[in-house]
Write a protein that holds these residues in place. Structure first.
Motif, mmCIF file in Angstrom:
data_model
loop_
_atom_site.group_PDB
_atom_site.id
_atom_site.type_symbol
_atom_site.label_atom_id
_atom_site.label_comp_id
_atom_site.label_asym_id
_atom_site.label_seq_id
_atom_site.Cartn_x
_atom_site.Cartn_y
_atom_site.Cartn_z
ATOM 1 N N LYS A 25 0.828 -1.207 0.000
ATOM 2 C CA LYS A 25 0.000 0.000 0.000
ATOM 3 C C LYS A 25 0.867 1.264 0.000
ATOM 4 O O LYS A 25 1.783 1.386 0.819
ATOM 5 C CB LYS A 25 -0.851 -0.038 1.280
ATOM 6 N N CYS A 26 0.594 2.185 -0.917
ATOM 7 C CA CYS A 26 1.277 3.480 -0.880
ATOM 8 C C CYS A 26 0.739 4.276 0.317
ATOM 9 O O CYS A 26 -0.422 4.111 0.704
ATOM 10 C CB CYS A 26 1.037 4.258 -2.162
ATOM 11 N N ALA A 27 1.563 5.161 0.853
ATOM 12 C CA ALA A 27 1.222 5.829 2.120
ATOM 13 C C ALA A 27 -0.010 6.726 2.021
ATOM 14 O O ALA A 27 -0.693 6.951 3.011
ATOM 15 C CB ALA A 27 2.416 6.648 2.589
ATOM 16 N N VAL A 101 -0.120 1.615 -15.588
ATOM 17 C CA VAL A 101 1.110 0.848 -15.351
ATOM 18 C C VAL A 101 1.904 1.515 -14.231
ATOM 19 O O VAL A 101 2.064 2.736 -14.214
ATOM 20 C CB VAL A 101 1.957 0.808 -16.651
ATOM 21 N N ASN A 102 2.414 0.699 -13.303
ATOM 22 C CA ASN A 102 3.307 1.222 -12.269
ATOM 23 C C ASN A 102 4.738 1.172 -12.802
ATOM 24 O O ASN A 102 5.121 0.181 -13.444
ATOM 25 C CB ASN A 102 3.246 0.360 -11.009
ATOM 26 N N PRO A 103 5.554 2.183 -12.513
ATOM 27 C CA PRO A 103 6.920 2.203 -13.052
ATOM 28 C C PRO A 103 7.703 0.921 -12.756
ATOM 29 O O PRO A 103 8.462 0.440 -13.598
ATOM 30 C CB PRO A 103 7.562 3.401 -12.352
ATOM 31 N N GLY A 137 5.432 7.017 -0.158
ATOM 32 C CA GLY A 137 5.519 5.573 0.080
ATOM 33 C C GLY A 137 5.354 4.766 -1.196
ATOM 34 O O GLY A 137 4.799 3.667 -1.187
ATOM 35 N N ARG A 138 5.851 5.312 -2.314
ATOM 36 C CA ARG A 138 5.749 4.591 -3.583
ATOM 37 C C ARG A 138 6.728 3.420 -3.595
ATOM 38 O O ARG A 138 7.780 3.468 -2.943
ATOM 39 C CB ARG A 138 6.073 5.520 -4.756
ATOM 40 N N ASN A 139 6.401 2.395 -4.350
ATOM 41 C CA ASN A 139 7.312 1.258 -4.487
ATOM 42 C C ASN A 139 8.501 1.619 -5.361
ATOM 43 O O ASN A 139 9.599 1.117 -5.156
ATOM 44 C CB ASN A 139 6.584 0.069 -5.112
HETATM 45 S S1 SF4 Z 1 -0.210 1.431 -6.487
HETATM 46 FE FE1 SF4 Z 1 -2.011 2.788 -6.695
HETATM 47 S S2 SF4 Z 1 -3.748 1.598 -5.898
HETATM 48 FE FE2 SF4 Z 1 -1.856 0.544 -5.237
HETATM 49 S S3 SF4 Z 1 -1.484 1.336 -3.187
HETATM 50 FE FE3 SF4 Z 1 -0.305 2.635 -4.617
HETATM 51 S S4 SF4 Z 1 -1.683 4.335 -5.133
HETATM 52 FE FE4 SF4 Z 1 -2.921 2.734 -4.177
#
Ligand code: SF4
Length: 382
Positions: A25-27, A101-103, A137-139
């Protein structure tokens, strides 16, 4: 009874596919999503495929637009995504087919999907500051994000797809140079569509619990937004919705369906759709429970609400107040029998539409909405 019976199969219809799976989960996030693992992802996509087969056969024609959102759709394998896409395209390809799409997930294996199915990539960049990415809190780290931006540009070169980047502003830590990240982004990674959101507090998101994060003042936020919007305007972006900007008219056709109050199916846990049938309008919402979704019967884990003409009218005003095409008063009158008796501050009337009067309109769209809803009345000239 399946929720599909509430849809008019003859209407132009769009499809939203919700994939509520994330790495973690992002913050700042309060969307419904759960931590993914391979068993959960395969059980979920199996159920989703079964539902999609029914949905696609019910409409028996291509969807106008399709959007894979989440969650993180790109967390699924190429094979899983290909399977979902091939079901959706059984009767033909949509005019616009977007995947978020997530980076951290983007790689060249995606070229196949963009050559065959998707024609639009929407990437959650969010920031080009290592500090802000950490706050959010991004991945993805800054390095991963820059690499993904480069890959997205190369995929665009190879396949001719459209690109959109999401960006978050009004975050503590970026106030000394609110524009520098965005300037760097659009100068180094050209794009015709941007979604620029303010960081919005939500009591369910970890960042806002226990006073962990102190928001910027309203005044600072307004200044940052105004600077950002002006900069984008100077760079030929049309500000067509509060948080959305397009060059060369590359607006999101899918989102325009929402804002123009068109018919769309929302499939998956917590997805929401709008259906039209026999002069009635329904809101159909998937329950936010992935386990119940996987274990339930097909097309049953959805709540169905019939909307009164007053509710529909309020929604039309709410959606229209956010776009530069505004609220069409003729439609309000002919479809619902309502009128708006007062034009709010920073809005104006053009061609019988109430539209935001430039950036100040967008800045005060929330209070304008309240004014319009307060001054909404049954048409006196019915
Ligand atoms: S990737 Fe998007 S949906 Fe998933 S936790 Fe982060 S902000 Fe929320």
């Amino acid at each position: 009874m399946s929720f599909l019976d509430y849809y008019d199969p003859l209407r132009t219809t769009s499809l939203y596919v919700h994939i509520p799976l994330c790495l973690k989960k992002c913050a700042y996030c309060d969307f419904y999503s759960v931590k993914s693992d391979s068993d959960l992802a395969s059980a979920f996509t199996k159920k989703l495929s079964e539902e999609l087969i029914h949905v696609v056969d019910y409409f028996h024609k291509p969807f106008y637009t399709v959007y894979f959102g989440g969650g993180s759709p790109s967390i699924l394998s190429i094979k899983q995504l290909e399977n979902l896409c091939s079901i959706i395209c059984k009767y033909g390809k949509p005019e616009e087919f977007t995947i978020e799409v997530n980076p951290e997930h983007l790689n060249y294996d995606f070229v196949f999907l963009f050559s065959e199915y998707f024609n639009r990539l929407s990437m959650g960049v969010q920031s080009l500051s290592a500090e802000v990415l950490k706050t959010l809190g991004r991945n993805a780290t800054l390095e991963t994000t820059l690499k993904a931006l480069e890959i997205s540009q190369n995929i665009k070169e190879k396949t001719g797809i459209k690109l959109s980047y999401d960006f978050i502003t009004c975050v503590r830590g970026m106030n000394s140079h609110p524009l520098s990240d965005l300037e760097f982004l659009i100068n180094c990674f050209p794009v015709n569509h941007l979604s620029v959101y303010s960081l919005t507090p939500s009591e369910n998101a970890p960042l806002f619990k226990n006073g962990r994060y102190r928001e910027l003042t309203e005044k600072t936020q307004a200044e940052m937004l105004k600077k950002t919007w002006l900069y984008l305007k100077e760079n030929n972006f049309r500000h067509y919705e509060v948080s959305n900007f397009a060059k060369n008219n590359e607006v999101s056709k899918h989102n325009m369906v929402y804002w123009n109050y068109g018919q769309f199916v929302g499939i998956g846990p917590s997805a929401s759709g709008t259906s039209f049938r026999n002069n009635n309008v329904f809101r159909i919402t998937g329950r936010a429970d992935i386990k119940a979704y996987i274990n339930g019967n097909i097309l049953t884990e959805y709540d169905i609400e019939s909307l009164t003409s007053e509710q529909q009218c309020e929604e039309l005003i709410m959606l229209g107040s956010r776009t530069d095409s505004g609220i069409n008063l003729d439609r309000l009158h002919s479809d619902f029998g309502y009128e708006i008796t007062k034009i709010p501050d920073y809005y104006k009337k053009i061609n019988n539409c109430i539209v935001p009067d430039g950036d100040l309109g967008f800045l005060f769209s929330d209070s304008a909405l309240k004014t319009m809803l307060f001054n909404m009345a049954k048409s006196s000239y019915l």
